[in-house]
Design an enzyme around this catalytic site. Structure first.
Site, mmCIF file in Angstrom:
data_model
loop_
_atom_site.group_PDB
_atom_site.id
_atom_site.type_symbol
_atom_site.label_atom_id
_atom_site.label_comp_id
_atom_site.label_asym_id
_atom_site.label_seq_id
_atom_site.Cartn_x
_atom_site.Cartn_y
_atom_site.Cartn_z
ATOM 1 N N ASN A 59 0.904 -1.252 0.023
ATOM 2 C CA ASN A 59 -0.013 -0.074 0.000
ATOM 3 C C ASN A 59 0.964 1.188 0.155
ATOM 4 O O ASN A 59 1.616 1.545 0.954
ATOM 5 C CB ASN A 59 -0.892 -0.055 1.217
ATOM 6 C CG ASN A 59 -1.681 1.356 1.511
ATOM 7 O OD1 ASN A 59 -1.657 2.103 0.770
ATOM 8 N ND2 ASN A 59 -2.440 1.315 2.678
ATOM 9 N N LYS A 81 -0.029 4.144 -0.220
ATOM 10 C CA LYS A 81 -0.372 5.438 0.259
ATOM 11 C C LYS A 81 -0.439 6.831 -0.681
ATOM 12 O O LYS A 81 -0.257 6.303 -1.784
ATOM 13 C CB LYS A 81 -0.055 5.494 1.764
ATOM 14 C CG LYS A 81 -0.096 4.304 2.729
ATOM 15 C CD LYS A 81 0.172 4.639 4.145
ATOM 16 C CE LYS A 81 -0.096 3.374 4.833
ATOM 17 N NZ LYS A 81 0.064 3.245 6.133
ATOM 18 N N HIS A 135 -9.320 1.561 5.197
ATOM 19 C CA HIS A 135 -8.222 1.672 5.733
ATOM 20 C C HIS A 135 -8.108 2.571 6.988
ATOM 21 O O HIS A 135 -8.831 3.358 7.069
ATOM 22 C CB HIS A 135 -6.887 2.005 4.701
ATOM 23 C CG HIS A 135 -5.590 2.125 5.249
ATOM 24 N ND1 HIS A 135 -5.161 3.089 6.298
ATOM 25 C CD2 HIS A 135 -4.814 1.114 5.256
ATOM 26 C CE1 HIS A 135 -3.582 2.567 6.825
ATOM 27 N NE2 HIS A 135 -3.592 1.424 5.972
ATOM 28 N N GLU A 142 -6.630 4.842 8.233
ATOM 29 C CA GLU A 142 -6.231 6.348 7.944
ATOM 30 C C GLU A 142 -7.611 7.002 7.407
ATOM 31 O O GLU A 142 -7.902 7.903 7.861
ATOM 32 C CB GLU A 142 -5.134 6.503 6.798
ATOM 33 C CG GLU A 142 -3.927 6.353 7.638
ATOM 34 C CD GLU A 142 -2.702 5.463 6.793
ATOM 35 O OE1 GLU A 142 -2.798 5.589 5.615
ATOM 36 O OE2 GLU A 142 -1.664 5.176 7.571
ATOM 37 N N GLU A 163 -4.965 -4.722 10.963
ATOM 38 C CA GLU A 163 -3.946 -3.672 10.931
ATOM 39 C C GLU A 163 -4.008 -2.989 12.348
ATOM 40 O O GLU A 163 -4.961 -1.883 12.325
ATOM 41 C CB GLU A 163 -3.862 -2.725 9.755
ATOM 42 C CG GLU A 163 -3.808 -3.354 8.443
ATOM 43 C CD GLU A 163 -3.199 -2.247 7.432
ATOM 44 O OE1 GLU A 163 -2.011 -2.649 7.018
ATOM 45 O OE2 GLU A 163 -3.607 -1.115 7.199
ATOM 46 N N GLY A 204 2.891 2.417 10.828
ATOM 47 C CA GLY A 204 4.046 3.355 10.745
ATOM 48 C C GLY A 204 4.990 3.804 12.026
ATOM 49 O O GLY A 204 5.621 4.759 11.808
ATOM 50 N N SER A 246 4.046 -2.154 10.117
ATOM 51 C CA SER A 246 5.276 -1.904 10.525
ATOM 52 C C SER A 246 6.145 -3.729 9.943
ATOM 53 O O SER A 246 6.880 -4.229 10.622
ATOM 54 C CB SER A 246 5.741 -1.821 11.981
ATOM 55 O OG SER A 246 5.494 -0.544 12.105
HETATM 56 P P1 13P Z 1 3.449 0.409 7.685
HETATM 57 O O1 13P Z 1 3.892 -0.865 7.024
HETATM 58 O O2 13P Z 1 3.912 1.733 6.966
HETATM 59 O O3 13P Z 1 3.367 0.213 9.248
HETATM 60 O O4 13P Z 1 1.989 0.587 6.999
HETATM 61 C C1 13P Z 1 0.994 -0.260 7.124
HETATM 62 C C2 13P Z 1 -0.084 -0.136 6.555
HETATM 63 O O5 13P Z 1 -1.057 0.705 6.812
HETATM 64 C C3 13P Z 1 -0.488 -0.723 5.078
HETATM 65 O O6 13P Z 1 -2.041 -0.443 4.706
#
Ligand code: 13P
Length: 254
Positions: free
Chosen positions: A12, A14, A98, A100, A170, A176, A216
């Site tokens: 992803n 983003k 997601h 976010e 997640e 992150g 992560s």
């Molecule tokens: P990270 O791998 O940067 O922690 O992000 C995970 C994520 O949100 C994938 O959709």
């Protein structure tokens, strides 16, 4: 022991990467991963790079995903991208709900369920994201929160659609942050999610549904996480932005 479900690792990206950067990355990934057959590989670039990436990965083992889509079809929905538009670029997967988007766009389980239904109607595979916040984990309500999200986000889908849906667990506190759930923590929640699917749609659907872990994930922890019995792949953010780290996650998971 061989898992009966094929692993699926998705990147992803983003809101990152220009078209040129996207093309450079998939060019490298194609070379690095050409021999991989054991894992389904998906990249999810921003909308603006879908067309270019789609052409670049023709005749490769890399599949294309989008990061969101509209719950509506074509019409007067300014700023929205409909499933049919994604299909034009041979998109096969779409990340929905997601954390976010749940946080910044206030997406609800009900909205995610409508998007998932629209995705299936267009023959797109939804990757439906769920996960608890740090406060929820510390309050000991992880299972309740995640169960509510799973039930709400899959509401109204047929058993055949649920079986094809990918669920991505997640934990928000692991995204992150460099903090990964331990493989035991992740396995426990994945097993709980599978039990929820058993409760709604029975054993055979639950046995087939693939549940990815995200938060992560990196080359160093991928093997341990993905070898858990109920972890069927990874949804990777930061580490999917570089060829080396994403390719190594996939190679280490085989
Ligand atoms: P990270 O791998 O940067 O922690 O992000 C995970 C994520 O949100 C994938 O959709």
């Amino acid at each position: 022991m061989e898992k009966e479900r094929k692993l699926i690792v998705a990147g992803n990206w983003k809101s990152n990467k220009t078209v040129a950067e996207s093309l450079a990355l998939v060019g490298d990934l194609k070379r690095e991963l050409a021999a991989v057959k054991e894992v389904d590989i998906v990249v999810c670039p921003p909308f603006t790079a879908l067309e270019s990436v789609s052409k670049a990965i023709l005749d490769s083992n890399i599949r294309l995903g989008a990061q969101n889509m509209s719950e509506n079809g074509y019409g007067a929905f300014t700023g929205e991208v409909a499933a049919g538009m994604l299909k034009e670029f041979s998109v096969g997967y779409v990340v929905l709900g997601h954390s976010e988007r749940r946080q910044f766009q206030k997406e609800s389980d009900a909205l995610v369920a409508r998007k998932a239904a629209a995705a299936h109607a267009a023959n797109l595979v939804p990757i439906v994201c769920v996960g608890e916040t740090l406060a929820e984990r510390e309050a000991g309500i992880t299972d309740r929160v995640v169960e509510t999200q799973v039930r709400g986000s899959l509401a109204g889908l047929t058993p055949e659609q649920v079986e094809k849906t990918i669920i991505a667990y997640e934990p928000v506190w692991a995204i992150g942050t460099g903090k990964t759930a331990t493989s035991a923590q992740a396995q426990e929640t994945h097993a709980m999610i599978r039990k929820v699917v058993v409760a709604i749609h029975g054993d055979s659907v639950a046995r087939r549904v693939r549940i990815q872990y995200g938060g992560s994930v990196k080359a160093a922890n991928a093997r341990e996480l993905l070898s858990q019995p109920d972890i069927d792949g990874a949804l990777v953010g930061g580490a999917s932005l570089e060829v080396r780290s994403f390719a190594d996650i996939i190679k280490n998971s085989i």
